[in-house]
Design a protein around this motif. Sequence first.
Motif, PDB file in Angstrom:
ATOM      1  N   UNK A 128      -9.278 -43.845  32.920  1.00 24.11           N
ATOM      2  CA  UNK A 128      -8.591 -45.142  32.879  1.00 24.11           C
ATOM      3  C   UNK A 128      -9.197 -46.080  31.845  1.00 24.11           C
ATOM      4  N   UNK A 129     -10.543 -46.079  31.751  1.00 25.42           N
ATOM      5  CA  UNK A 129     -11.202 -47.028  30.851  1.00 25.42           C
ATOM      6  C   UNK A 129     -11.627 -46.389  29.531  1.00 25.42           C
ATOM      7  N   UNK A 130     -11.437 -45.075  29.427  1.00 27.30           N
ATOM      8  CA  UNK A 130     -11.889 -44.382  28.213  1.00 27.30           C
ATOM      9  C   UNK A 130     -13.405 -44.374  28.082  1.00 27.30           C
ATOM     10  N   UNK A 131     -14.083 -44.524  29.214  1.00 26.49           N
ATOM     11  CA  UNK A 131     -15.545 -44.596  29.216  1.00 26.49           C
ATOM     12  C   UNK A 131     -16.152 -43.223  28.915  1.00 26.49           C
ATOM     13  N   UNK A 132     -17.136 -43.190  28.026  1.00 27.51           N
ATOM     14  CA  UNK A 132     -17.855 -41.942  27.752  1.00 27.51           C
ATOM     15  C   UNK A 132     -18.901 -41.760  28.848  1.00 27.51           C
ATOM     16  N   UNK A 133     -18.925 -40.583  29.466  1.00 24.55           N
ATOM     17  CA  UNK A 133     -19.860 -40.368  30.582  1.00 24.55           C
ATOM     18  C   UNK A 133     -20.685 -39.110  30.340  1.00 24.55           C
ATOM     19  N   UNK A 134     -22.000 -39.243  30.488  1.00 22.47           N
ATOM     20  CA  UNK A 134     -22.884 -38.072  30.491  1.00 22.47           C
ATOM     21  C   UNK A 134     -23.521 -38.001  31.874  1.00 22.47           C
ATOM     22  N   UNK A 135     -23.263 -36.890  32.545  1.00 23.65           N
ATOM     23  CA  UNK A 135     -23.627 -36.747  33.948  1.00 23.65           C
ATOM     24  C   UNK A 135     -24.544 -35.544  34.105  1.00 23.65           C
ATOM     25  N   UNK A 136     -25.635 -35.718  34.823  1.00 23.97           N
ATOM     26  CA  UNK A 136     -26.481 -34.559  35.148  1.00 23.97           C
ATOM     27  C   UNK A 136     -26.123 -34.103  36.551  1.00 23.97           C
ATOM     28  N   UNK A 137     -25.878 -32.821  36.714  1.00 19.81           N
ATOM     29  CA  UNK A 137     -25.595 -32.316  38.057  1.00 19.81           C
ATOM     30  C   UNK A 137     -26.104 -30.892  38.180  1.00 19.81           C
ATOM     31  N   UNK A 138     -26.427 -30.477  39.404  1.00 18.21           N
ATOM     32  CA  UNK A 138     -26.804 -29.077  39.585  1.00 18.21           C
ATOM     33  C   UNK A 138     -25.706 -28.343  40.338  1.00 18.21           C
ATOM     34  N   UNK A 139     -24.599 -29.042  40.575  1.00 21.06           N
ATOM     35  CA  UNK A 139     -23.536 -28.489  41.398  1.00 21.06           C
ATOM     36  C   UNK A 139     -22.396 -27.959  40.523  1.00 21.06           C
ATOM     37  N   UNK A 140     -22.237 -26.628  40.415  1.00 28.33           N
ATOM     38  CA  UNK A 140     -21.198 -26.064  39.554  1.00 28.33           C
ATOM     39  C   UNK A 140     -19.796 -26.542  39.932  1.00 28.33           C
ATOM     40  N   UNK A 141     -19.581 -26.799  41.222  1.00 25.93           N
ATOM     41  CA  UNK A 141     -18.252 -27.249  41.643  1.00 25.93           C
ATOM     42  C   UNK A 141     -17.929 -28.602  41.018  1.00 25.93           C
ATOM     43  N   UNK A 142     -18.939 -29.469  40.914  1.00 24.00           N
ATOM     44  CA  UNK A 142     -18.713 -30.770  40.285  1.00 24.00           C
ATOM     45  C   UNK A 142     -18.515 -30.580  38.788  1.00 24.00           C
ATOM     46  N   UNK A 143     -19.334 -29.709  38.209  1.00 30.16           N
ATOM     47  CA  UNK A 143     -19.270 -29.496  36.765  1.00 30.16           C
ATOM     48  C   UNK A 143     -17.896 -28.963  36.352  1.00 30.16           C
ATOM     49  N   UNK A 144     -17.233 -28.246  37.264  1.00 29.90           N
ATOM     50  CA  UNK A 144     -15.944 -27.647  36.925  1.00 29.90           C
ATOM     51  C   UNK A 144     -14.885 -28.697  36.602  1.00 29.90           C
ATOM     52  N   UNK A 145     -15.100 -29.941  37.045  1.00 26.09           N
ATOM     53  CA  UNK A 145     -14.077 -30.966  36.868  1.00 26.09           C
ATOM     54  C   UNK A 145     -14.254 -31.846  35.643  1.00 26.09           C
TER      55      UNK A 145
END
Length: 321
Positions: free
Chosen positions: A196-213
């Motif tokens: 919606x805001x065109x915000x650039x996001x860098x996210x650290x996660x260890x959860x592949x299910x989250x990474x899939x999105x």
Amino acid sequence: MTSAVIVCENLVKIYKVADLEVVALQGLDLEVQPGEMLALVGVSGSGKTTLLNILGGLDSPSAGRCLVAGYDLARMNERQRLFYRRFVVGHVWQQSGRNVLPELSLQENIELPQLLSGVARRERLRRARELLHLIGLETAAQRLPAQISGGEQQRVAIAVALANRPQVLLADEPTGELDSQTAGEILQLLRCLNQELGLTIVLVTHDPALAANVDRVIAIRDGRTSTETVRREAPLPSIPSHLSTASAVIALPSKTHRESVLIDRVGRLQLPKEALERIPFHGRAEVVIASDHVELWPVGSLLNGGPAVGANSCEPREEQP
Ligand code: ADP
Ligand code: MG
């Protein structure tokens, strides 16, 4: 010229602890485009937090280049660094206690970064209300952080990080302390803000299910980018059964995601662990350069019969000009 909002080139971070040197990042390359949502994955100690802290202006690189929204993070003075941290990037941490002050209401927490930046009261209130609406906590504005759930606290953390309208949002395992359903909801919120805001996001996660999105997943190994996984736009044509694609790192379905090994400017790459485990390279490989691909063979195995697949794989090597 690159249009990327984040550019890291040969980024190195060395921590000195007593007489020891810990190389947390060893020549990392990364580009992130404006409006992209990128996930970083990797085992504990691989350098994810170090990278995020550098991108967030909390720590400076030991060597290499790091540009975010035109700011050269290796060359900022303290004043520029303060401005950068206040207005250019927002940061969300895993521990909600680090994101919000317990004695302030949710609304006051969102007002605080604006207060520190000299925003007038009326505008602060307007922005706080807007953000509370965005995160779905409008009716909880006067509550204290202890009076809402962990997931709600992370929503507030995101609102606090966005209070001064940063171009880039950095989130270091923001769902690490949440159950998987709540984690999914936080990811949905981030995805919505991204779209919606065109915000650039860098996210650290260890959860592949989250990474899939997200749009793209980068795996970090030993302080360097190792593989990249992007969502496939078209369905996968069937892969010959004697070949296997390297989808072992992030373990996303290869029908929907395409994983590739990253090769840096000088040609370095990290072979997937799976390849190292299956094929006995013993530290070196013979390289066969064909017209459209490259093969790596355990030393000596070419003498014993050569490539088993593809009759044209041993074409003469072309001389470099
Ligand atoms: P990750 O977030 O992927 O778990 P980190 O970036 O926290 O990894 O750590 C990368 C490496 O750098 C690890 O070996 C860690 O022990 C080391 N490290 C991180 N921060 C510091 C520090 N402040 N002082 C010394 N070593 C550190
Ligand atoms: Mg970490």
